[in-house]
Design a protein around this motif. Structure first.
Motif: not given
Length: 275
Positions: A90-91, A199-202, A221-225
């Motif tokens: 996904m990332f 990447m490391f914050l997701s 708040l991360n749009p990829l979460t």
């Protein structure tokens, strides 16, 4: 109609009108990156297979990692690799498109001089090409899951539902970066650092539930979460889409896409002068 209109209707009309051109360019882009190599397009299959093997070894054998909180951890090493790989694909869809976005116009400078060429479709072409590799990786994931777990959750058919708003969001970000990258060349140098940090914050290597309560709000708040967590839910855990969250994310993604397209249209008049 103004050729540089920011109207959503103008965008939809352009995408529908140029759909065959986009598909053709995307096919050439997906196949062209392997042109001249010995294995050719087989690399699109070999790369995710190699990465799946690496994830399995490093995180299950070296780090002895397990997924989840105490008492709910995944017992299987192979299962852990699948959980990790589901988040990673996904990332990767996001990172592949966004990392290319700042140089999309610059790398197609011959198209800028052609007034009749719809420059706004270039981020769509990059997205379609990335979706091809995503589909290959997703197929490998499902086969590995079937071999390791003995079954594939029926909710896996909901993956396109999760992908749809993510793709809309990616297009919005790509339009912004593609237009800005024409005038600010340094952005292509910094985007790689930002993607690595993201990447490391997701929640790829960890579930959001493992974070302390006070930090979870920042994770969301991360749009990829949302797409990573929901993609993992439907692909691995057999859980359905949380429709309330899906609607909210879709509305935000649509707003980002429209703002990105508007910025692209407003700035494209100067592309020919800069390129």
């Amino acid at each position: 109609m103004n050729s540089f209109s920011v109207s959503p209707r103008r965008l939809v009309a352009s995408l529908v009108k140029n759909r065959r051109l986009m598909l053709d360019l995307a096919r050439r882009d997906a196949v062209g990156r392997y042109k001249g190599s010995f294995l050719g397009i087989f690399w699109s299959l070999a790369t995710p297979l190699f990465m799946l093997g690496i994830y399995t070894f490093v995180f299950s054998e070296v780090f002895k990692s397990r997924w989840g909180a105490a008492g709910t951890q995944t017992a299987s090493k192979g299962k852990f690799a699948i959980v990790l790989f589901a988040g990673m694909i996904m990332f990767n869809l996001f990172s592949e498109c966004v990392s290319r976005a700042p140089t999309l116009i610059l790398s197609h400078s011959n198209f800028v001089k052609k007034i009749v060429f719809p420059l706004e479709i270039l981020p769509c072409v990059a997205l379609l090409s990335a979706l091809f590799h995503f589909c290959v990786s997703a197929l490998i994931l499902l086969v590995a899951e079937w071999l390791i777990a003995g079954t594939v959750p029926p909710t896996a058919v909901l993956l396109p539902v999760i992908l749809a708003p993510l793709c809309v969001f990616i297009l919005g970000v790509s339009w912004i970066l593609a237009a800005t990258g024409v005038y600010l060349r340094d952005i292509s140098q910094t985007i790689g650092i930002l993607i690595t940090a993201l990447m490391f914050l997701s929640p790829i290597f960890f579930p959001v539930s493992s974070l302390p309560e006070r930090f979870r709000v920042f994770a969301y708040l991360n749009p990829l979460t949302y797409p990573i967590e929901q993609g993992r839910d439907v692909l691995v855990w057999g859980q359905s889409v949380v429709w309330g969250h899906w609607v909210i994310y879709s509305l935000i993604a649509t707003a980002v896409a429209w703002l990105g397209f508007a910025w692209f249209q407003k700035t494209r008049r100067g592309f020919a002068d800069v390129v």
